[in-house]
Design a protein around this motif. Structure first.
Motif, short mmCIF file in Angstrom:
data_model
loop_
_atom_site.label_atom_id
_atom_site.label_comp_id
_atom_site.label_asym_id
_atom_site.label_seq_id
_atom_site.Cartn_x
_atom_site.Cartn_y
_atom_site.Cartn_z
N GLY A 47 0.78 -1.23 0.00
CA GLY A 47 0.00 0.00 0.00
C GLY A 47 0.81 1.29 0.00
O GLY A 47 0.28 2.35 0.31
N GLY A 49 2.40 4.63 -1.16
CA GLY A 49 2.11 5.62 -2.18
C GLY A 49 3.37 6.21 -2.79
O GLY A 49 4.47 5.71 -2.60
N ARG A 275 1.36 0.99 -4.28
CA ARG A 275 -0.10 0.91 -4.17
C ARG A 275 -0.77 0.59 -5.50
O ARG A 275 -1.75 -0.13 -5.55
CB ARG A 275 -0.63 2.25 -3.63
CG ARG A 275 -2.13 2.27 -3.41
CD ARG A 275 -2.55 3.59 -2.79
NE ARG A 275 -2.15 4.72 -3.62
CZ ARG A 275 -1.65 5.85 -3.15
NH1 ARG A 275 -1.44 5.99 -1.85
NH2 ARG A 275 -1.34 6.84 -3.96
N ASP A 276 -0.26 1.17 -6.61
CA ASP A 276 -0.90 0.94 -7.90
C ASP A 276 0.08 1.22 -9.03
O ASP A 276 1.23 1.59 -8.80
CB ASP A 276 -2.16 1.80 -8.06
CG ASP A 276 -1.90 3.29 -7.81
OD1 ASP A 276 -0.86 3.80 -8.29
OD2 ASP A 276 -2.73 3.94 -7.15
N ARG A 524 -5.35 -1.60 -9.38
CA ARG A 524 -6.11 -1.74 -8.14
C ARG A 524 -7.56 -1.33 -8.32
O ARG A 524 -8.44 -1.80 -7.62
CB ARG A 524 -5.46 -0.92 -7.02
CG ARG A 524 -6.10 -1.14 -5.67
CD ARG A 524 -5.30 -0.46 -4.58
NE ARG A 524 -4.01 -1.08 -4.38
CZ ARG A 524 -3.80 -2.14 -3.59
NH1 ARG A 524 -4.82 -2.70 -2.95
NH2 ARG A 524 -2.61 -2.64 -3.45
#
Length: 539
Positions: A47, A49, A275-276, A524
């Motif tokens: 997770g 960022g 995170r993505d 995600r």
């Protein structure tokens, strides 16, 4: 004597112990579940960022190799050491889209390691096992390089002798600290410490590039002093410009290192903790900013020549700490030493976690304990992270390369042999898995054989003295040198290509592909995700 460096020791000790305490406190930082789960312990909950990933990857990639090994190479060998700057410039556009694909397919299937991807992509336990073993072995000398960086700082402060038990005492201390806080906090520890590490390094570099030219007569005077030293040297290849014999090595070393960087399991770990996909893209676009700092750090090797700095106990790896010790106030030298020590702790922690994840997922669970619960996986990984550090200690004690940077370059030769299955495998399933296994064996054998042929001029050892092999060692009438890793992966690719053609012509079964094209663009925000026992929340 250490009493002459009391101020440096106090400043170093306070900062070093402070970030170590931060590492233990990180066990509760941004935690979303139990640390008795590899997603939480080994990937920080997947997770992180943009900013956290920026500092984590920066702390992961720009290590003691940056602050100790590169300037030491420039100090002793000249322009060859600048290879690190172009390689970190070309690597990010080279791997940006590949890493985005790796993140997506790993997110979709719950992969924790590159070997997880290979297992699913080629449906081959054997190939995944080879990738896992390669990653673990290649990581050990890289961890060793971090420990050598800590040793260089402590040696400059007079805390380390040149023989006997004290020779490796700082490495043992680093081993204990790393073991404790990585076991306790997992990936969150280096992620949190990375904020402090990068801040200290930027502070030290900004001050150094302003103060040193003022003190030493400007950059022109610094380069003139370096040129004069190398002109007086009888060593072939030394100089502030490349010559005909080392230009080819420079090019192949830069390209080979760029290809190897994100094949390392620890850099993949930093990517998978993001995170993505957007976080990965933004960081690949922004991370070249670190290359500017790397170029400035490299110049410290030339500044040490202009300042007349001498390595401590004849160890070139101490040249930057010795430079700060001689020209800066004691308290600021202590800050610089702490930046080196902390800059080694962060990547060493990530590396040991990544190697432990490889063992747990792709060796222990795959072959020894198929029914392992998430909690048991995490426990095995924690214990393995300790053993990996012990393996790094053996590298430091057993191998004596001329420069600390050779520890990283030797690891690069090894990890490059996963390029066909991992790097190219992210784009195509054309290679036959049997041919990839044969290519790995051929490339690894060729690489280790060539490393064996490289002597160490400094220690007079005949073997494993570096990563640049003279073509004369391979039967050519030429003094030119090439990076061993580049030649070894070329052998690997040639065998894998020929083997694929032969096996396809013979209609030998190649199994299947457990991934789908859509997996490589998953994000995600997508509604579907394959949920496995590896990605379920730990109880």
């Amino acid at each position: 004597m250490w009493r002459d460096h009391l101020t440096q020791i106090i400043v170093f000790g306070v900062l070093f112990l402070g970030v170590s305490a931060l590492g233990f406190a990180a066990s509760r930082w941004r935690r979303t579940g139990s640390l008795n789960h590899l997603d939480e312990w080994g990937l920080g909950g997947r997770g992180f960022g943009g900013w956290i990933t920026w500092f984590l990857l920066g702390g992961d990639i720009y290590t003691a190799y940056t602050f100790v090994a590169v300037p030491a190479l420039l100090f002793a060998a000249g322009a060859t050491g600048f290879y690190a700057v172009p390689y970190t410039v070309i690597v990010y556009p080279l791997v940006m889209f590949a890493l985005v694909r790796l993140w997506s397919v790993s997110y979709k299937h719950g992969f924790v390691t590159p070997a997880d991807f290979v297992r699913k992509r080629y449906e081959s336990r054997t190939l995944a096992l080879l990738v896992a073993i390669t990653g673990i072995v290649a990581t050990m000398p890289y961890i060793a390089l971090q420990l050598v960086g800590i040793e260089a700082a402590l040696k400059t402060m007079g805390l380390v002798g040149d023989s006997g038990f004290t020779r490796h005492l700082p490495i043992l201390i680093a081993f204990a600290i790393l073991a404790a806080y990585t076991y306790s906090s997992g990936l969150r520890a280096p992620a949190l410490i990375a904020f402090v590490k990068d801040s200290l390094i930027y502070l030290v570099i900004i001050v150094a590039v302003i103060y040193l030219p003022f003190k030493l007569g400007g950059w022109g005077g610094i380069f003139d002093a370096a040129a004069a030293k190398f002109e007086a040297s009888a060593a072939p290849g030394d100089g502030i410009l490349l010559n005909a014999n080392n230009q080819l090595n420079y090019v192949t070393l830069a390209l080979g290192s760029a290809l190897a960087l994100f094949l390392y399991p620890h850099t993949a770990t930093g990517i998978l903790a993001s995170r993505d996909r957007g976080v990965v893209k933004r960081n690949m676009a922004a991370l070249p900013a670190y290359s500017l700092a790397l170029g400035l750090i490299a110049l410290l090797g030339y500044a040490a020549i202009a300042a007349g700095t001498k390595p401590v106990l004849g160890d070139n790896n101490t040249i930057v700490p010795a430079l700060f010790d001689g020209l800066f106030p004691a308290w600021f030298a202590g800050v610089a030493f702490a930046a080196i020590g902390i800059g080694a702790l962060v990547p060493a922690a990530i590396m040991s976690i990544a190697a432990a994840n490889l063992f747990t997922r792709n060796i222990w669970v795959e072959f020894l304990d198929k029914g392992a619960s998430p909690a048991r996986e995490a426990r095995v990984s924690k214990i393995t992270s300790l053993l990996v550090k012990f393996g790094a200690l053996l590298f430091v004690v057993g191998i004596s390369p001329q420069f600390a940077i050779d520890l990283q370059l030797i690891g690069g030769v090894i990890i490059l042999q996963t390029l066909p299955s991992v790097g190219i495998g992210l784009y195509t399933r054309w290679f036959h898995k049997g041919a990839l296994i044969a290519g790995w064996a051929a490339g690894m054998g060729a690489g280790l054989w060539m490393l064996y042929l490289v002597p160490n001029a400094a220690t007079k050892h005949e073997h494993f003295g570096g990563s640049a092999i003279a073509l004369s060692k391979l039967g050519f009438d030429s003094p030119r040198t090439l990076y061993v890793g580049f030649l070894a992966v070329a052998v690997n690719l040639a065998v894998a290509t020929a083997g694929t053609l032969i096996l396809r012509a013979a209609k030998v079964s190649d199994g299947g592909d457990g991934t789908a094209p859509a997996d490589y663009t998953a994000d995600r925000s997508a509604p579907e995700r394959e949920v496995s026992r590896y990605t379920e929340a730990a109880v």
